[in-house]
Design a protein around this motif. Structure first.
Motif, PDB file in Angstrom:
ATOM      1  N   LEU A 105      28.525  14.142  41.761  1.00 39.27           N
ATOM      2  CA  LEU A 105      28.436  15.379  40.978  1.00 39.27           C
ATOM      3  C   LEU A 105      27.796  15.116  39.618  1.00 39.27           C
ATOM      4  N   GLU A 106      28.159  14.014  38.987  1.00 39.41           N
ATOM      5  CA  GLU A 106      27.554  13.658  37.690  1.00 39.41           C
ATOM      6  C   GLU A 106      26.053  13.456  37.828  1.00 39.41           C
ATOM      7  N   ALA A 107      25.642  12.866  38.938  1.00 41.40           N
ATOM      8  CA  ALA A 107      24.221  12.584  39.148  1.00 41.40           C
ATOM      9  C   ALA A 107      23.398  13.861  39.293  1.00 41.40           C
ATOM     10  N   THR A 108      24.031  14.963  39.711  1.00 36.72           N
ATOM     11  CA  THR A 108      23.272  16.210  39.844  1.00 36.72           C
ATOM     12  C   THR A 108      22.930  16.801  38.483  1.00 36.72           C
ATOM     13  N   GLY A 109      23.780  16.548  37.486  1.00 42.60           N
ATOM     14  CA  GLY A 109      23.579  17.136  36.162  1.00 42.60           C
ATOM     15  C   GLY A 109      23.856  18.628  36.117  1.00 42.60           C
ATOM     16  N   ALA A 110      24.413  19.190  37.183  1.00 40.16           N
ATOM     17  CA  ALA A 110      24.624  20.636  37.279  1.00 40.16           C
ATOM     18  C   ALA A 110      26.031  21.010  36.825  1.00 40.16           C
ATOM     19  N   PRO A 111      26.212  22.247  36.334  1.00 39.67           N
ATOM     20  CA  PRO A 111      27.560  22.740  36.057  1.00 39.67           C
ATOM     21  C   PRO A 111      28.385  22.778  37.339  1.00 39.67           C
ATOM     22  N   CYS A 112      29.650  22.405  37.234  1.00 37.25           N
ATOM     23  CA  CYS A 112      30.524  22.369  38.400  1.00 37.25           C
ATOM     24  C   CYS A 112      31.791  23.164  38.130  1.00 37.25           C
ATOM     25  N   PHE A 113      32.203  23.934  39.105  1.00 37.27           N
ATOM     26  CA  PHE A 113      33.438  24.717  39.049  1.00 37.27           C
ATOM     27  C   PHE A 113      34.380  24.100  40.065  1.00 37.27           C
ATOM     28  N   ILE A 114      35.416  23.418  39.588  1.00 35.29           N
ATOM     29  CA  ILE A 114      36.294  22.625  40.450  1.00 35.29           C
ATOM     30  C   ILE A 114      37.623  23.341  40.605  1.00 35.29           C
ATOM     31  N   ILE A 115      38.044  23.506  41.857  1.00 36.38           N
ATOM     32  CA  ILE A 115      39.290  24.191  42.175  1.00 36.38           C
ATOM     33  C   ILE A 115      40.277  23.171  42.724  1.00 36.38           C
ATOM     34  N   GLY A 116      41.514  23.265  42.266  1.00 38.93           N
ATOM     35  CA  GLY A 116      42.522  22.287  42.630  1.00 38.93           C
ATOM     36  C   GLY A 116      42.823  22.242  44.117  1.00 38.93           C
ATOM     37  N   PRO A 117      43.471  21.161  44.566  1.00 39.93           N
ATOM     38  CA  PRO A 117      43.736  20.955  45.995  1.00 39.93           C
ATOM     39  C   PRO A 117      44.917  21.775  46.491  1.00 39.93           C
ATOM     40  N   ASN A 118      45.080  21.789  47.822  1.00 41.72           N
ATOM     41  CA  ASN A 118      46.302  22.351  48.393  1.00 41.72           C
ATOM     42  C   ASN A 118      47.467  21.409  48.095  1.00 41.72           C
ATOM     43  N   GLN A 119      48.613  21.686  48.654  1.00 44.36           N
ATOM     44  CA  GLN A 119      49.810  20.918  48.308  1.00 44.36           C
ATOM     45  C   GLN A 119      50.172  19.853  49.336  1.00 44.36           C
ATOM     46  N   ASP A 120      49.187  19.324  50.040  1.00 44.39           N
ATOM     47  CA  ASP A 120      49.423  18.202  50.934  1.00 44.39           C
ATOM     48  C   ASP A 120      49.840  16.971  50.139  1.00 44.39           C
ATOM     49  N   PRO A 121      50.500  16.006  50.786  1.00 47.55           N
ATOM     50  CA  PRO A 121      50.772  14.732  50.113  1.00 47.55           C
ATOM     51  C   PRO A 121      49.476  14.148  49.556  1.00 47.55           C
ATOM     52  N   ALA A 130      48.199  15.401  46.659  1.00 46.70           N
ATOM     53  CA  ALA A 130      47.594  16.430  45.816  1.00 46.70           C
ATOM     54  C   ALA A 130      47.685  16.077  44.330  1.00 46.70           C
ATOM     55  N   ASP A 131      48.788  15.462  43.908  1.00 45.10           N
ATOM     56  CA  ASP A 131      48.943  15.118  42.492  1.00 45.10           C
ATOM     57  C   ASP A 131      47.861  14.146  42.043  1.00 45.10           C
ATOM     58  N   GLY A 132      47.493  13.221  42.921  1.00 45.76           N
ATOM     59  CA  GLY A 132      46.446  12.267  42.579  1.00 45.76           C
ATOM     60  C   GLY A 132      45.092  12.936  42.421  1.00 45.76           C
ATOM     61  N   VAL A 133      44.805  13.924  43.262  1.00 43.72           N
ATOM     62  CA  VAL A 133      43.549  14.663  43.154  1.00 43.72           C
ATOM     63  C   VAL A 133      43.501  15.431  41.844  1.00 43.72           C
ATOM     64  N   THR A 134      44.587  16.130  41.530  1.00 44.45           N
ATOM     65  CA  THR A 134      44.651  16.912  40.293  1.00 44.45           C
ATOM     66  C   THR A 134      44.489  16.027  39.066  1.00 44.45           C
ATOM     67  N   SER A 135      45.183  14.897  39.058  1.00 39.15           N
ATOM     68  CA  SER A 135      45.096  13.969  37.927  1.00 39.15           C
ATOM     69  C   SER A 135      43.673  13.460  37.735  1.00 39.15           C
ATOM     70  N   PHE A 136      43.005  13.146  38.832  1.00 36.58           N
ATOM     71  CA  PHE A 136      41.632  12.654  38.747  1.00 36.58           C
ATOM     72  C   PHE A 136      40.723  13.685  38.090  1.00 36.58           C
ATOM     73  N   HIS A 148      41.506  16.240  36.144  1.00 36.88           N
ATOM     74  CA  HIS A 148      41.837  16.476  34.739  1.00 36.88           C
ATOM     75  C   HIS A 148      41.175  15.440  33.829  1.00 36.88           C
ATOM     76  N   LYS A 149      41.156  14.205  34.273  1.00 33.59           N
ATOM     77  CA  LYS A 149      40.543  13.142  33.471  1.00 33.59           C
ATOM     78  C   LYS A 149      39.031  13.287  33.414  1.00 33.59           C
ATOM     79  N   LEU A 150      38.417  13.629  34.550  1.00 32.76           N
ATOM     80  CA  LEU A 150      36.956  13.640  34.607  1.00 32.76           C
ATOM     81  C   LEU A 150      36.359  14.896  33.980  1.00 32.76           C
ATOM     82  N   VAL A 151      36.997  16.036  34.194  1.00 31.03           N
ATOM     83  CA  VAL A 151      36.447  17.291  33.680  1.00 31.03           C
ATOM     84  C   VAL A 151      36.360  17.275  32.161  1.00 31.03           C
ATOM     85  N   GLY A 152      37.310  16.609  31.525  1.00 35.65           N
ATOM     86  CA  GLY A 152      37.292  16.534  30.069  1.00 35.65           C
ATOM     87  C   GLY A 152      36.069  15.833  29.502  1.00 35.65           C
TER      88      GLY A 152
END
Length: 288
Positions: free
Chosen positions: A132-148, A150-156, A158-162
């Protein structure tokens, strides 16, 4: 009892009722998701059910392969598309598109946990983020479902979007706002079933990463890629090309039958709740 899909919590609701003499009607049976534990849950629910309402003929055939009698199996399409098509045919979608985000988002991203590959999740997310970074394009990221996982996906995210002023993250979205975001985007990236079910109705290219949706029937809008940054980037670049978007102009959604809800209601209305329904027989494709 009418229930839909393959969420594992459905087993907690359905299994205690098996001995209660309650007829079960299952929507979306027979589908394949090779990278998720949902695969086993879905097929278990099929064997517990008395009526099967499938999204496509291919999936109805899978239900028959599991020994279900043909009279119990009907193809109705994907019910979610009823709401989507009504929404797209109204002016409400256009109005939502103006308010759902502060700018146009060429890339919408949804990455759900791959529950049979959780040990690889962090690596796959890093590869996706790099692409995604290599595209240089704006990205709209939506959080994951609640499968086991999911917390790791959300944490990732949060760190990268900032680190990216032109990226935005939301945890969840109401369906209409979500569809509006898809309608104004140029590509859906990740491993969500939306790439298979909803995106074809929007003529929206979708880059499907990895095995989570492995085995599903896909329309020509879906580009399957491996979970490596070069494969993902190549898939996104292909999806963003005018040639690929043009190639989808005449595409039909294989899961759209029109009026799935009315079909389901009529089937429920006309099903006799008696001994014939409740006493299941194992039907073999070879007739023996």
């Amino acid at each position: 009892l009418l229930f839909l899909g393959d969420r594992i919590d459905l087993l907690e609701e359905v299994v205690p009722l098996v001995s209660g003499g309650i007829p079960f009607v299952h929507v979306h049976g027979g589908e394949i998701t090779e990278g998720a534990v949902d695969e086993r849950v879905r097929h278990s629910l099929t064997k517990l059910s008395h009526i099967h309402l499938c999204a496509h003929e291919t999936y109805a055939q899978k239900v028959l392969q599991m020994g279900e009698e043909p009279w119990r199996v009907q193809v109705v399409g994907a019910p979610i598309l009823d709401a989507l098509h009504v929404y797209l045919g109204s002016g409400e979608c256009v109005a939502k598109m103006r308010t759902v985000a502060h700018s146009v988002w060429p890339i919408v991203v949804i990455f759900n946990p791959v529950t049979l590959e959780l040990e690889q999740q962090e690596h796959q997310l890093h590869e996706l983020g790099a692409a995604l970074e290599a595209t240089g394009a704006p990205c709209f990221i939506i959080g994951p479902n609640q499968d086991p996982g999911a917390d790791g996906v959300t944490s990732f995210w949060h760190k990268l979007v900032g680190q990216h002023p032109n990226w935005r993250y939301v945890n969840q979205m109401p369906p209409k706002e979500y569809w509006a975001a898809l309608a104004q985007s140029r590509v859906l990236v990740g491993n969500s079933s939306s790439a298979i079910f909803e995106a074809p109705s929007l003529k929206l290219p979708a880059v499907n990463i990895g095995t989570r949706q492995g085995g599903r029937l896909k329309a020509q809008n879906v580009i399957d890629v491996q979970p490596g940054r070069q494969d993902i980037l190549a898939g996104i670049q292909r999806a963003l090309s005018p040639e690929f978007r043009t190639s989808l102009s005449g595409m039909e959604n294989p899961f759209w039958r029109g009026g799935a809800a009315h079909q389901i209601a009529n089937i429920l209305k006309n099903t006799c709740l008696g001994d014939t329904l409740m006493r299941k027989k194992f039907w073999r494709l070879d007739g023996y």
